[in-house]
Motif scaffolding. Structure first.
Motif, mmCIF file in Angstrom:
data_model
loop_
_atom_site.group_PDB
_atom_site.id
_atom_site.type_symbol
_atom_site.label_atom_id
_atom_site.label_comp_id
_atom_site.label_asym_id
_atom_site.label_seq_id
_atom_site.Cartn_x
_atom_site.Cartn_y
_atom_site.Cartn_z
ATOM 1 N N SER A 65 10.382 3.670 -14.249
ATOM 2 C CA SER A 65 9.767 4.791 -13.514
ATOM 3 C C SER A 65 10.474 5.723 -12.631
ATOM 4 N N GLN A 66 11.628 5.438 -11.857
ATOM 5 C CA GLN A 66 12.105 6.149 -10.919
ATOM 6 C C GLN A 66 13.597 6.863 -11.955
ATOM 7 N N PHE A 67 14.146 6.041 -12.710
ATOM 8 C CA PHE A 67 15.107 6.400 -13.506
ATOM 9 C C PHE A 67 15.154 6.549 -14.912
ATOM 10 N N GLY A 68 14.160 6.349 -15.486
ATOM 11 C CA GLY A 68 14.050 6.425 -17.051
ATOM 12 C C GLY A 68 13.673 7.802 -17.384
ATOM 13 N N GLY A 69 12.247 7.978 -17.602
ATOM 14 C CA GLY A 69 11.820 9.341 -18.114
ATOM 15 C C GLY A 69 11.965 9.685 -19.741
ATOM 16 N N GLY A 70 11.469 10.850 -20.202
ATOM 17 C CA GLY A 70 11.704 11.124 -21.464
ATOM 18 C C GLY A 70 13.145 11.096 -22.164
ATOM 19 N N VAL A 71 14.309 11.040 -21.554
ATOM 20 C CA VAL A 71 15.463 10.969 -22.047
ATOM 21 C C VAL A 71 15.693 9.545 -22.788
ATOM 22 N N PHE A 72 15.023 8.408 -22.572
ATOM 23 C CA PHE A 72 14.967 7.190 -22.972
ATOM 24 C C PHE A 72 14.074 6.918 -24.220
ATOM 25 N N VAL A 73 13.388 7.906 -24.490
ATOM 26 C CA VAL A 73 12.634 7.782 -25.608
ATOM 27 C C VAL A 73 13.596 7.771 -26.939
#
Length: 321
Positions: free
Chosen positions: A304-312
């Protein structure tokens, strides 16, 4: 025309004679080890709790023996077989063809995707009147067991249950706990999406030809509630599991580093050490710990803190453990 009016029981003598008559020899590289313990085959089918409203995805139809058992209990069976020799054999030995479809080809398109034709066929089958969903029930070839189960689990159309025979090492890894040597991306992903358990350990003697390692029957019950919690900012809800899977892969590329170092080394990371430390303070997680000591919930909080859309869409060279 079918060879048999009644499905035969798959014993070693039956198998050897059947394959010898067709000049077919099991291929080790394709994981062609056939279950000859009839009690264990019953256990696999019973553990799946099949109903007429269930469709079944089987990977590796082989001689069609398990396929016939599945057809007896489920509403429809979609079986996938890569080997042309066993494709032909399955076509001849499966009895009730009106509730059976054989996909000739690979279950996977690369290591990160289920073959689109299989996905489309599953969607077609599960939309049939009287069919409410599908279950994966299979003697999975060792080489594809992990990517098949993980890709189905994170897909937008996941199975309602998985009962599979897999290498014991894989099964033990999936159920492993924090601080153990096996704990990492794979068990965190599975345990964040499902209830997992080993039904039975299986010795090599239960198969023909005998594999070199022990196997296990693993049961995985995907939870819609757990899945609904994998929601991340900037990510469509249906892509939450994919985002989490890719985050875990990136985090465990450098398994020997502490958490701070692993986060710094993640693909696509643009944060400085100070910025990472600031986020860890918010989470109340120390940067000096190793990721494998943290719970699945802590990994969700990290994503939740370090992920975000880039990991899709982000990929790494590593499979999920």
């Amino acid at each position: 025309m079918n060879l048999y009016d009644i499905p035969p029981r798959q014993t070693q003598s039956y198998l050897t004679e059947l394959l010898k008559s067709r000049n077919i020899w099991p291929k080790n590289k394709m994981g062609q080890n056939f279950l000859i313990d009839l009690n264990l085959m019953d256990l696999v089918v019973n553990s799946a709790s099949l109903q007429p409203s269930d469709a079944v995805l089987e990977v590796g139809s082989g001689t069609g023996s398990l396929s016939n058992r599945l057809i007896e209990n489920a509403g429809f069976v979609l079986s996938v077989e890569l080997d042309p020799a066993f494709q032909k054999l399955t076509e001849e030995t499966v009895i009730e063809r009106d509730r059976f479809f054989l996909h000739r080809g690979d279950i996977l398109k690369g290591k990160n995707q289920i073959q689109p034709q299989v996905t489309e066929k599953l969607a077609e089958i599960t939309s049939m009147p009287g069919i409410s969903g599908y279950k994966l029930v299979a003697n999975l070839p060792y080489a594809v067991a992990t990517p098949v189960m993980s890709n189905l689990l994170i897909s937008r159309n996941p199975p309602t249950k998985i009962v599979a025979m897999v290498q014991l090492e894989i099964a033990e890894k999936i159920i492993s706990k924090p601080k153990s040597k096996d704990f990492g991306a794979l068990p965190i992903l599975f345990q964040s999406l499902a209830k997992v358990e080993i039904v039975r350990r299986i010795s090599p003697a239960a198969f023909w030809p005998r594999p070199k390692v022990d196997s296990a029957i693993i049961k995985i019950d995907p939870s819609p509630l757990l899945r609904s919690k994998l929601v991340f900012e900037g990510v469509k809800p249906e892509d939450g599991p994919l985002c989490f899977r890719n985050f875990l892969r990136g985090l465990y590329v450098h398994r020997r580093k502490n958490l701070r170092g692993a986060l710094l080394s993640m693909p696509n990371n643009k944060l400085s050490k100070a910025e990472i430390d600031a986020k860890l303070v918010i989470l109340d997680i120390k940067g000096e710990v190793r990721a494998e000591t943290l719970s699945p919930l802590d990994h969700f909080r990290l994503c939740s803190q370090f992920g975000g859309g880039v990991f899709v869409s982000g990929e790494t060279d590593e499979t999920a453990d």
